[in-house]
Design an enzyme around this catalytic site. Structure first.
Site, mmCIF file in Angstrom:
data_model
loop_
_atom_site.group_PDB
_atom_site.id
_atom_site.type_symbol
_atom_site.label_atom_id
_atom_site.label_comp_id
_atom_site.label_asym_id
_atom_site.label_seq_id
_atom_site.Cartn_x
_atom_site.Cartn_y
_atom_site.Cartn_z
ATOM 1 N N ASP A 170 0.837 -1.204 0.000
ATOM 2 C CA ASP A 170 0.000 0.000 0.000
ATOM 3 C C ASP A 170 0.870 1.251 0.000
ATOM 4 O O ASP A 170 1.108 1.889 1.035
ATOM 5 C CB ASP A 170 -0.986 0.010 1.167
ATOM 6 C CG ASP A 170 -2.178 -0.905 0.924
ATOM 7 O OD1 ASP A 170 -2.254 -1.515 -0.170
ATOM 8 O OD2 ASP A 170 -3.039 -1.013 1.811
ATOM 9 N N ASN A 203 -3.248 -4.359 -1.272
ATOM 10 C CA ASN A 203 -4.521 -4.368 -2.007
ATOM 11 C C ASN A 203 -4.741 -3.088 -2.799
ATOM 12 O O ASN A 203 -5.397 -3.103 -3.855
ATOM 13 C CB ASN A 203 -5.684 -4.598 -1.040
ATOM 14 C CG ASN A 203 -5.693 -3.641 0.129
ATOM 15 O OD1 ASN A 203 -4.735 -3.584 0.903
ATOM 16 N ND2 ASN A 203 -6.765 -2.879 0.282
ATOM 17 N N HIS A 296 -9.610 -6.482 9.432
ATOM 18 C CA HIS A 296 -9.008 -7.493 8.555
ATOM 19 C C HIS A 296 -8.768 -8.825 9.254
ATOM 20 O O HIS A 296 -7.829 -9.550 8.909
ATOM 21 C CB HIS A 296 -7.704 -6.960 7.951
ATOM 22 C CG HIS A 296 -7.866 -5.674 7.197
ATOM 23 N ND1 HIS A 296 -8.689 -5.566 6.097
ATOM 24 C CD2 HIS A 296 -7.329 -4.441 7.392
ATOM 25 C CE1 HIS A 296 -8.643 -4.324 5.637
ATOM 26 N NE2 HIS A 296 -7.837 -3.622 6.416
ATOM 27 N N VAL A 324 -3.308 -3.681 8.322
ATOM 28 C CA VAL A 324 -4.027 -3.174 9.497
ATOM 29 C C VAL A 324 -3.387 -1.851 9.894
ATOM 30 O O VAL A 324 -2.177 -1.780 10.127
ATOM 31 C CB VAL A 324 -3.966 -4.169 10.658
ATOM 32 C CG1 VAL A 324 -4.627 -3.571 11.902
ATOM 33 C CG2 VAL A 324 -4.639 -5.476 10.276
ATOM 34 N N HIS A 325 -4.198 -0.797 9.990
ATOM 35 C CA HIS A 325 -3.671 0.546 10.234
ATOM 36 C C HIS A 325 -3.435 0.773 11.724
ATOM 37 O O HIS A 325 -4.088 1.583 12.388
ATOM 38 C CB HIS A 325 -4.631 1.593 9.662
ATOM 39 C CG HIS A 325 -4.836 1.434 8.194
ATOM 40 N ND1 HIS A 325 -5.867 2.037 7.508
ATOM 41 C CD2 HIS A 325 -4.145 0.730 7.259
ATOM 42 C CE1 HIS A 325 -5.802 1.717 6.234
ATOM 43 N NE2 HIS A 325 -4.757 0.922 6.060
#
Length: 430
Positions: A170, A203, A296, A324-325
């Site tokens: 990303d 993604n 997620h 995962v943020h």
């Protein structure tokens, strides 16, 4: 929050904290890039490792007649060497990319500053090659995007005396808007032109439109990694080595089952690792396998079921993921529980993206999870010698990089784990 206690767990010295009562700063807007007239000079310059003692220089020009060569040397404006490269371009509906140049230069001296110019035109850049021996430092942050927090993160990475940057997917968050790939290239050029950036896809790089557009066209065209140099058939997975460390970059969004090319390549790559020459083995991909965040959940389970036995048998030391943020670090873990011979898993998808942070975690905290916090930041992995490394995570706290989690890691080379599993490893990998 500062770490609360220090405990020794197996071969890993862990500093434990929760970060639960830290008050996070508010979100920041996407950066604004004003329109500017097209320049004939090289743009979006970035570099990446390209095999032993070689570097790939990538840049974009609007001039279709520009040439794909790089002049370079060890003194400013004194170019003793020249290398020819290749170029490509792509279209995405009404968008037409500039001319994308890829040129491999070398052989290069280790731990040395080089000055270079792309295509015989434009400004001079400089980069430093990684060392050939320990210590070596990796900067790490995933899910960057192009927000105010992204700018804060890359400013902090710039302050880190790192040798190689690893980005677990990303990158630009272009999401089909191709101009955002260009603005991302402009944003990261000051860092990415001076130290190698090694990336893998997430993604947001896929950009696939069924029956109309294949996936990863923009990513593969712009961010060419050393897949051919590492025997891979795809830019979506590859490996590289630097100063006693073997790093494997895997693809979460390409086939990974036991009959896939990626699985076969991974077995072959692991079978070639020489732990006397590269005592440390790291693996990087996008979707985490060990994740106690609500976001997620379970998305990495299929890939883990297929590939975790390979990594365990090969004695991988650290696994890094994004997606995962938030930030999370595990103990050494395998098959869902702590294991002295498993890798440490780090989730670090907290670079600064526009989607915000993932604040909600599963309760109770799993026994394998040591530290978890939803904040933007970056990590630094300094591998000191063949047996010890120091990992630290730095929270973006009001534009200051605050070290909020840290741990000394002992490699598996001296633990007895590899000797115990040598026969198992041979059976799985061959």
């Amino acid at each position: 929050m500062e770490p609360k206690s220090m405990i020794v767990v197996l071969t890993v010295l862990l500093v434990v904290g929760t970060g639960a009562d830290y008050v996070r700063p508010p979100p920041r807007k996407t950066l604004h890039f004003p329109w500017s007239p097209k320049s004939s000079h090289p743009q979006q310059v970035h570099i990446s490792l390209a095999g032993d003692k070689h570097m790939r220089i990538t840049w974009i020009t609007n001039d279709k007649s520009s040439h794909s060569f790089v002049e370079y040397g060890r003194s400013p404006k004194s170019y003793n060497f020249k290398a020819e490269g290749e170029c490509t371009s792509y279209s995405y509906f009404l968008y037409r990319s500039g001319k994308i140049h890829h040129t491999v230069i070398g052989p290069l001296e280790d731990d040395t500053v080089y000055f270079y110019r792309c295509g015989g035109d434009g400004p001079e850049f400089q980069f430093k090659t990684p060392p050939s021996e320990f210590p070596v430092t990796f900067a790490v942050a995933g899910d960057l995007g192009q927000t105010g927090w992204t700018k804060s993160t890359i400013d902090h990475i710039e302050q880190c005396k790192y040798d190689v940057y690893m980005l677990p997917g990303d990158l630009s968050y272009a999401d089909y808007m191709q101009r955002k790939w260009d603005t991302f290239g402009e944003l990261v050029q000051p860092l990415a032109s001076s130290r190698p950036w090694m990336v893998t896809q997430g993604n947001h790089e896929k950009e696939e439109i069924p029956l109309l557009k294949d996936g990863f066209v923009s990513y593969n065209s712009r961010w060419k990694m050393p897949f051919e140099e590492s025997g891979s058939s795809s830019n979506l997975y590859y490996s590289f080595e630097v100063a006693g460390v073997h790093v494997i970059m895997l693809g979460s969004y390409t086939d990974y089952d036991e009959y896939s090319d990626q699985y076969s390549w991974l077995k072959a790559d692991l079978s070639k690792v020489d732990r006397e020459r590269t005592p440390w083995v790291l693996v990087v991909f996008h979707v985490p396998w060990y994740n106690s965040n609500n976001a997620h959940q379970g998305e990495g389970d299929d890939m883990m079921a297929t590939m975790e036995p390979l990594l365990y048998a090969a004695g991988v030391d650290v696994v890094v993921a994004g997606h995962v943020h938030a930030y999370e670090r595990s103990r050494r873990v395998y098959n869902g529980k702590s294991d002295a011979c498993g890798p440490i898993h780090i989730t670090i998808g907290d670079g600064g993206n526009r989607e915000g942070l993932a604040h909600k975690y599963l309760e109770p905290q799993p026994e394998w999870s040591v530290f978890r916090e939803a904040s933007f930041g970056h990590g630094e992995l300094k591998i000191v010698n063949s047996t010890h490394a120091f990992w630290s995570w730095h929270r973006n706290d009001k534009d200051e990089p605050v070290r909020s989690d840290q741990v000394w890691i002992t490699s598996l080379v001296g633990s007895g784990c590899l000797a115990e599993r040598s026969r198992e490893l041979r059976n799985i990998l061959m």
